[in-house]
Scaffold this motif. Structure first.
Motif, PDB file in Angstrom:
ATOM      1  N   LEU A  22       0.827  -1.209   0.000  1.00 10.19           N
ATOM      2  CA  LEU A  22       0.000   0.000   0.000  1.00 10.19           C
ATOM      3  C   LEU A  22       0.863   1.262   0.000  1.00 10.19           C
ATOM      4  O   LEU A  22       0.638   2.187  -0.776  1.00 10.19           O
ATOM      5  CB  LEU A  22      -0.928   0.019   1.224  1.00 10.19           C
ATOM      6  N   SER A  23       1.876   1.278   0.866  1.00  9.71           N
ATOM      7  CA  SER A  23       2.684   2.493   0.939  1.00  9.71           C
ATOM      8  C   SER A  23       3.740   2.555  -0.161  1.00  9.71           C
ATOM      9  O   SER A  23       4.013   3.615  -0.702  1.00  9.71           O
ATOM     10  CB  SER A  23       3.336   2.648   2.317  1.00  9.71           C
ATOM     11  N   VAL A  24       4.320   1.413  -0.501  1.00  6.81           N
ATOM     12  CA  VAL A  24       5.389   1.438  -1.507  1.00  6.81           C
ATOM     13  C   VAL A  24       4.851   1.347  -2.931  1.00  6.81           C
ATOM     14  O   VAL A  24       5.100   2.206  -3.770  1.00  6.81           O
ATOM     15  CB  VAL A  24       6.398   0.287  -1.263  1.00  6.81           C
ATOM     16  N   GLY A  25       4.102   0.299  -3.208  1.00  8.54           N
ATOM     17  CA  GLY A  25       3.644   0.061  -4.575  1.00  8.54           C
ATOM     18  C   GLY A  25       2.575   1.018  -5.039  1.00  8.54           C
ATOM     19  O   GLY A  25       2.598   1.506  -6.159  1.00  8.54           O
ATOM     20  N   PHE A  26       1.635   1.319  -4.176  1.00  8.98           N
ATOM     21  CA  PHE A  26       0.522   2.173  -4.588  1.00  8.98           C
ATOM     22  C   PHE A  26       0.806   3.645  -4.413  1.00  8.98           C
ATOM     23  O   PHE A  26       0.374   4.464  -5.208  1.00  8.98           O
ATOM     24  CB  PHE A  26      -0.751   1.811  -3.816  1.00  8.98           C
ATOM     25  N   THR A  27       1.512   4.001  -3.330  1.00  5.83           N
ATOM     26  CA  THR A  27       1.713   5.424  -3.082  1.00  5.83           C
ATOM     27  C   THR A  27       3.116   5.877  -3.445  1.00  5.83           C
ATOM     28  O   THR A  27       3.404   7.056  -3.430  1.00  5.83           O
ATOM     29  CB  THR A  27       1.424   5.746  -1.597  1.00  5.83           C
ATOM     30  N   GLY A  28       3.999   4.924  -3.746  1.00  7.78           N
ATOM     31  CA  GLY A  28       5.350   5.308  -4.125  1.00  7.78           C
ATOM     32  C   GLY A  28       6.187   5.859  -2.987  1.00  7.78           C
ATOM     33  O   GLY A  28       7.136   6.595  -3.207  1.00  7.78           O
ATOM     34  N   LEU A  29       5.851   5.485  -1.738  1.00  7.43           N
ATOM     35  CA  LEU A  29       6.624   5.982  -0.595  1.00  7.43           C
ATOM     36  C   LEU A  29       7.803   5.061  -0.330  1.00  7.43           C
ATOM     37  O   LEU A  29       7.667   3.857  -0.325  1.00  7.43           O
ATOM     38  CB  LEU A  29       5.739   6.020   0.663  1.00  7.43           C
ATOM     39  N   LEU A  30       8.964   5.648  -0.068  1.00  9.13           N
ATOM     40  CA  LEU A  30      10.146   4.843   0.230  1.00  9.13           C
ATOM     41  C   LEU A  30      10.116   4.441   1.697  1.00  9.13           C
ATOM     42  O   LEU A  30      10.893   4.924   2.508  1.00  9.13           O
ATOM     43  CB  LEU A  30      11.407   5.644  -0.080  1.00  9.13           C
ATOM     44  N   PHE A  42     -10.056   6.748  -3.928  1.00 10.51           N
ATOM     45  CA  PHE A  42      -8.965   7.145  -3.029  1.00 10.51           C
ATOM     46  C   PHE A  42      -7.671   6.469  -3.451  1.00 10.51           C
ATOM     47  O   PHE A  42      -6.611   7.085  -3.478  1.00 10.51           O
ATOM     48  CB  PHE A  42      -9.328   6.744  -1.586  1.00 10.51           C
ATOM     49  N   GLY A  43      -7.781   5.201  -3.799  1.00 16.08           N
ATOM     50  CA  GLY A  43      -6.607   4.469  -4.243  1.00 16.08           C
ATOM     51  C   GLY A  43      -6.013   5.079  -5.502  1.00 16.08           C
ATOM     52  O   GLY A  43      -4.798   5.092  -5.675  1.00 16.08           O
ATOM     53  N   LYS A  44      -6.863   5.595  -6.360  1.00 12.51           N
ATOM     54  CA  LYS A  44      -6.366   6.216  -7.583  1.00 12.51           C
ATOM     55  C   LYS A  44      -5.583   7.477  -7.273  1.00 12.51           C
ATOM     56  O   LYS A  44      -4.593   7.792  -7.939  1.00 12.51           O
ATOM     57  CB  LYS A  44      -7.525   6.546  -8.537  1.00 12.51           C
ATOM     58  N   VAL A  45      -6.046   8.216  -6.265  1.00 10.49           N
ATOM     59  CA  VAL A  45      -5.287   9.421  -5.880  1.00 10.49           C
ATOM     60  C   VAL A  45      -3.918   9.013  -5.344  1.00 10.49           C
ATOM     61  O   VAL A  45      -2.904   9.653  -5.612  1.00 10.49           O
ATOM     62  CB  VAL A  45      -6.028  10.251  -4.816  1.00 10.49           C
ATOM     63  N   LEU A  46      -3.875   7.911  -4.608  1.00  5.53           N
ATOM     64  CA  LEU A  46      -2.583   7.419  -4.095  1.00  5.53           C
ATOM     65  C   LEU A  46      -1.663   7.101  -5.265  1.00  5.53           C
ATOM     66  O   LEU A  46      -0.485   7.465  -5.273  1.00  5.53           O
ATOM     67  CB  LEU A  46      -2.768   6.172  -3.238  1.00  5.53           C
ATOM     68  N   GLU A  47      -2.209   6.413  -6.256  1.00  6.93           N
ATOM     69  CA  GLU A  47      -1.380   6.052  -7.405  1.00  6.93           C
ATOM     70  C   GLU A  47      -0.954   7.285  -8.187  1.00  6.93           C
ATOM     71  O   GLU A  47       0.160   7.380  -8.678  1.00  6.93           O
ATOM     72  CB  GLU A  47      -2.138   5.078  -8.316  1.00  6.93           C
ATOM     73  N   THR A  70      -0.442  10.182  -6.896  1.00 11.08           N
ATOM     74  CA  THR A  70       0.622  10.778  -6.078  1.00 11.08           C
ATOM     75  C   THR A  70       1.948  10.107  -6.369  1.00 11.08           C
ATOM     76  O   THR A  70       2.994  10.743  -6.441  1.00 11.08           O
ATOM     77  CB  THR A  70       0.297  10.639  -4.584  1.00 11.08           C
ATOM     78  N   ARG A  71       1.892   8.781  -6.548  1.00  7.46           N
ATOM     79  CA  ARG A  71       3.113   8.054  -6.869  1.00  7.46           C
ATOM     80  C   ARG A  71       3.634   8.447  -8.249  1.00  7.46           C
ATOM     81  O   ARG A  71       4.812   8.680  -8.446  1.00  7.46           O
ATOM     82  CB  ARG A  71       2.829   6.553  -6.827  1.00  7.46           C
ATOM     83  N   ASP A  72       2.734   8.525  -9.213  1.00  6.89           N
ATOM     84  CA  ASP A  72       3.157   8.769 -10.587  1.00  6.89           C
ATOM     85  C   ASP A  72       3.643  10.189 -10.816  1.00  6.89           C
ATOM     86  O   ASP A  72       4.592  10.412 -11.550  1.00  6.89           O
ATOM     87  CB  ASP A  72       2.005   8.459 -11.559  1.00  6.89           C
ATOM     88  N   ASP A  73       2.949  11.157 -10.228  1.00  6.51           N
ATOM     89  CA  ASP A  73       3.374  12.547 -10.404  1.00  6.51           C
ATOM     90  C   ASP A  73       2.719  13.393  -9.323  1.00  6.51           C
ATOM     91  O   ASP A  73       1.581  13.816  -9.461  1.00  6.51           O
ATOM     92  CB  ASP A  73       2.947  13.041 -11.787  1.00  6.51           C
ATOM     93  N   GLU A  74       3.477  13.610  -8.253  1.00 12.05           N
ATOM     94  CA  GLU A  74       2.862  14.278  -7.113  1.00 12.05           C
ATOM     95  C   GLU A  74       2.449  15.709  -7.433  1.00 12.05           C
ATOM     96  O   GLU A  74       1.388  16.152  -7.037  1.00 12.05           O
ATOM     97  CB  GLU A  74       3.815  14.279  -5.919  1.00 12.05           C
TER      98      GLU A  74
END
Lengths: 376, 245, 290
Positions: free
Chosen positions: C25-33, C158-163, C165-169
């Motif tokens: 959830l945090s790494v793959g979907f939101t791109g958080l390290l 909501f999940g799409k917003v997370l993605e 954010t990952r793709d281009d914040e």
């Protein structure tokens, strides 16, 4: 990755797997085999302890030609990496459930604590030759230990310091792992109850090489003696730095102080240091013989001699029990509880009501780089 | 609608935006032109809240947005198209567009309990917009798999679908083939006829002067000329600035 | 009668599933390290163990584990408001070391290296999950609930917003979304489930010590997330099963005792390498990070 590289990778994997399966299959089938499970670190930074314990066990089995009561002995080894609980539990389950093992030897305190409930639940013997945590004494009816516990060591040394060495004001420098902490937690009350005072107690990170900050604080309190509870070469390094910082103090080591590593790392600085030892007298012929056997079998010096000796004694106790009572955990359990004054290489062993080994602790000192008994 | 007053932004020794002032009137298409490095995109970034001005003011519909954050500026009604494509490449065309429609999707609990369902209206609106540009078939395509021109179109759509009172469009037809240019020009015309206010950066002179009501010319961070397209076309100062590049 | 060994493996799979899908959830979907996942797991395990040992009921210590971990997750996200994204990797890494050091040295609370033995098995409505079959069922109910919640988050808008954010914040912010809030919620939720996994682990093994929570323990979970495929829950499940079960057959290959430790690890590593060679984006990975 190129096609060639992929092919090579595949070939390597297949060759290894096939080779290993073939090797496994050509071993003795399990008709009536006496199986003993051994869970110990066979990789990771704890590997020296694991290999030593394993060496002692294998030598003991070799001496009996791998046969007991006319049946072949099969040792099944499992690696618990760096004494990992998860790995130990998985290995334990596999040994008991799949291999149908009824007798296990486990290395490390944490590992023993996590495996103990499973041993109890399945009524399988768990004997640890390499675990010092005090709480193992209460871990279960089927749980036994042949190495000395920190409880025993700490208590002994606390009294000995006052009664025999007359040191009333001391400092302590100990490793922050279960061994160091456990030892210190038992040393402190025992020493203080006998009338002593600990002026400064310093904890260091297990594996450290620079103790100067701790030692400077200790120097400031001018203790009569400094008790060092360390592992491996740390004892030697500490002694060297004590000399370097010009601290005038008697070094008292714990039971991991009397090793070749410490002498090599400490050199001159460890001369005259006193340390406890579970009576492993390296001048005794049987100890020398064990060392040689290890050397011949594995082509190198035993990394941790006391673990080899502990493993050897534990395996022999188990094998004696099996010989006498058969491959039956209840019989073996009774046999083990009844052990009194067994002449082990690691010391004379008597098993108490908790399944713990009570061994005489002896005090030695270093003279000319040799370990000799300490004359009071 | 948008007022820039004495805006300054320096990058070390470089005066990217140097005491820049201009106004964008409502219901017009205003073009912001000038040679490369004139500071046009920097002005855009300052207005969007992506960069912080060193001094000066930005007033939008009476509100001072000089120090506001990008999301707040968007929610006040400014919608922006960037010069480089900034589509969400691991999402589909439809998902990219849906994200623009409203901010209900940022409500955690509402979404967790399925209270933010995809309404028929949203579906229809998206389909209509895609139809407009002949890309209905691409609804479920990952934007990563679109051609450059198609990406620009979708991004323009996304910018428009984002509820707004003011559009900022940075080089919408750069690198796009003539046929798609037509489509985009038509879209901008349509928007103008609907009474939208647009601020446009574009290098293609013909395109710009055909579509704009008012032109602002920048050079070296300053506004050097403003006026109707015909006036600017023949302005010697402007020609000088461009010849110099 | 299903083998106790196999049941144990299934329980391990269950615990790793919760860890892996929450990390996804945090790494793959939101791109958080997010390199602090094991620390959240550790916080959950210790909180749960200490409360359980002091007599609190299951639902309190279990949820407390999740909430305490979640609070840390939220706190770690705060500085990302002002600092760049790479900061998070350093912060979560540092956090891992700090938590480990606390577990090891705050002996008054955690008993340091001696660990906490005798952790009770959960008791719910008078029933104690002392045998492994019932514990397995409990584990899988928790896994199922966790999966359903995380799945719902990811397929919802909501999940799409997370993605996004990952793709281009930046582009996400320019569409009016508060990405800082998104990242906070993502990290906090991720940490919450890691805490729950920690509670399950502590209750299962009934003994915990700091050695189970070193940074090294993050590697298998991270491997699962990558091999499963970033932002793919289905891939994560498959990868978890494979990576937990993979070392087991290696126990039955008769390696000579002198090399058994390293040999198994080498083969395991080679097989993982092989998987990545054939599927560089993981089993079901569709995400390309820029």
């Amino acid at each position: 990755m190129t096609k060639t590289a992929k092919t090579i990778l595949w070939v390597v994997i297949i060759v290894i797997v096939i080779g290993a399966i073939w090797y496994g299959l050509t071993r003795k089938p399990a008709e009536e085999v006496i199986k003993i499970g051994v869970i110990t670190p066979l990789s990771s930074d704890m590997v020296n302890w694991g290999e030593s314990m394993k060496g002692g066990i294998e030598i003991a089995v070799d001496e009996r030609n791998s046969i007991i009561n006319g049946k072949p002995i099969q040792l099944i080894f499992e690696d618990n990496k760096a004494c990992d609980s998860k790995e130990t539990v998985t290995a334990m389950r596999k040994l008991i459930d799949i291999d149908k093992v009824k007798v296990t030897l486990v290395g490390c305190s944490g590992a023993t604590m996590s495996a103990a409930p499973i041993a109890e639940e399945n009524q399988v013997i768990l004997l640890t030759p390499m675990a010092s945590a005090g709480q193992i004494s209460q871990a279960g009816d089927f749980v036994f230990r042949t190495s000395i516990s920190d409880t025993a060591m700490g208590k002994f040394l606390g009294k000995y310091l006052i009664e025999k060495l007359n040191f009333k004001k001391i400092a302590v420098l100990y490793a922050n792992n279960d061994y160091g902490v456990g030892f210190f937690n038992n040393l402190k009350p025992s020493f203080e109850n006998s009338g002593g005072e600990i002026l400064q107690a310093e904890e260091y990170i297990f594996g450290a090489t620079d103790f100067r900050t701790n030692l400077t604080k200790i120097k400031a309190k001018s203790p009569e003696a400094l008790v060092v509870i360390s592992y491996g070469q740390e004892g030697g390094l500490i002694a060297k730095q004590i000399k370097e910082l010009d601290i005038d103090v008697q070094i008292i080591g714990g039971d991991n102080f009397g090793t070749q590593e410490v002498v090599e790392a400490g050199g001159e600085a460890v001369e005259g240091a006193i340390f406890t030892t579970p009576a492993l007298d390296e001048t005794k012929p049987e100890v020398i013989e064990l060392k040689e056997k290890f050397q011949n079998k594995y082509g190198k010096e035993p990394p941790v001699l006391i673990s080899v000796a502990d493993g050897y004694d534990a395996a022999n106790l188990l094998l004696d029990a099996i010989e006498e009572k058969g491959y039956n955990p209840f019989g073996i359990k009774d046999y083990l509880y009844s052990i009194k004054d067994y002449p082990g290489i690691s010391g004379v062993i008597t098993i108490d009501e908790n399944g713990d080994a009570v061994k005489p602790v002896s005090i030695q000192t270093i003279k000319n780089g040799q370990f000799v008994p300490y004359e009071e | 609608m948008l007022e820039i007053k004495n805006l300054k932004k320096y990058f070390g020794g470089v005066k990217a935006v140097d005491n820049c002032s201009f106004e964008v009137k409502p219901k017009t298409i205003t073009a912001l032109i000038g040679p490369n490095g004139a500071g046009k995109s920097t002005v855009f970034n300052l207005v969007s809240g992506i960069l912080k001005a060193d001094s000066g003011k930005i007033i939008f519909s009476g509100a001072d947005i000089t120090k506001a954050k990008p999301e707040k500026i968007s929610n006040l009604g400014i919608s922006r198209l960037f010069q480089q494509t900034k589509l969400f490449n691991n999402l589909t065309v439809k998902e990219n567009l849906l994200l623009a429609l409203d901010n209900e999707d940022t409500k955690f609990w509402k979404n967790l309990f399925s209270l933010n369902k995809l309404s028929k209206e949203k579906e229809t609106k998206i389909k209509e917009m895609l139809n407009l540009i002949g890309m209905e078939k691409f609804e479920s395509t990952l934007t990563r798999d679109l051609s450059y021109g198609q990406k620009r179109l979708i991004e323009l759509l996304r910018t428009i679908l984002n509820p707004h009172k003011f559009l900022m469009v940075d080089e919408p037809v750069a690198g796009v083939n003539p046929k798609l240019r037509e489509v985009i020009a038509k879209i901008l015309e349509k928007l103008k006829n609907q009474g939208e206010t647009i601020l446009l950066i574009e290098h293609d002179m013909n395109f710009t002067l055909n579509v704009a009501d008012w032109v602002i010319v920048m050079e070296k961070g300053k506004v050097i000329a403003q006026g109707k397209p015909e006036e600017i076309r023949n302005n010697p100062r402007v020609l000088e600035a461009y010849l110099g590049e | 009668m299903i083998s106790a060994y196999f049941i144990h493996l299934l329980i391990l799979i269950g615990i790793y599933l919760i860890l892996a899908i929450s990390l996804q959830l945090s790494v793959g979907f939101t791109g958080l390290l997010n390199l602090g996942h094991i620390a959240f797991y550790c916080v959950g395990a210790y909180a749960s163990a200490l409360l359980a040992l002091n007599g609190f009921p299951f639902w309190i210590y279990f949820l407390a584990a999740g909430f305490l971990a979640m609070i840390f997750g939220f706190l770690l996200s705060i500085p990302t408001k002002k600092l760049k994204g790479d900061y998070l990797a350093l912060a979560t890494l540092g956090f891992s070391f700090v938590i480990y050091a606390v577990a090891l040295n705050w002996t008054g609370l955690t008993r340091g290296p001696l660990g906490l033995p005798g952790i009770p098995r959960p008791t719910l409505f008078g029933f104690t999950f002392s045998d492994n079959v019932s514990f397995l069922i409990l584990t899988f109910i928790i896994v199922l609930i966790s999966y359903l919640i995380i799945k719902k988050i990811t397929i919802s808008p909501f999940g799409k917003v997370l993605e996004a954010t990952r793709d281009d914040e930046l582009a996400t912010r320019v569409l009016g979304k508060n990405t800082f809030k998104m990242k906070s919620i993502s990290l906090a939720t991720s940490a919450f489930f890691a805490g729950l996994a920690g509670s399950l682990y502590a209750s299962y093994i009934t003994f915990i010590d700091p050695s189970s929570f070193t940074l090294l323990q993050l590697i298998p979970v991270l491997c699962i997330v990558i091999i499963g495929g970033l932002a793919s829950l289905k891939g994560t499940i498959i990868a978890t099963i494979i990576l937990v079960l993979l070392p087991e057959p290696l126990r039955f290959i008769g390696f000579p005792s002198s090399i058994v430790g390293p040999a198994r690890q080498i083969i395991y590593g080679l097989i993982l390498l092989l998987i990545l060679v054939y599927r560089p984006k993981g089993f079901y990975g569709k995400v390309e990070l820029e």
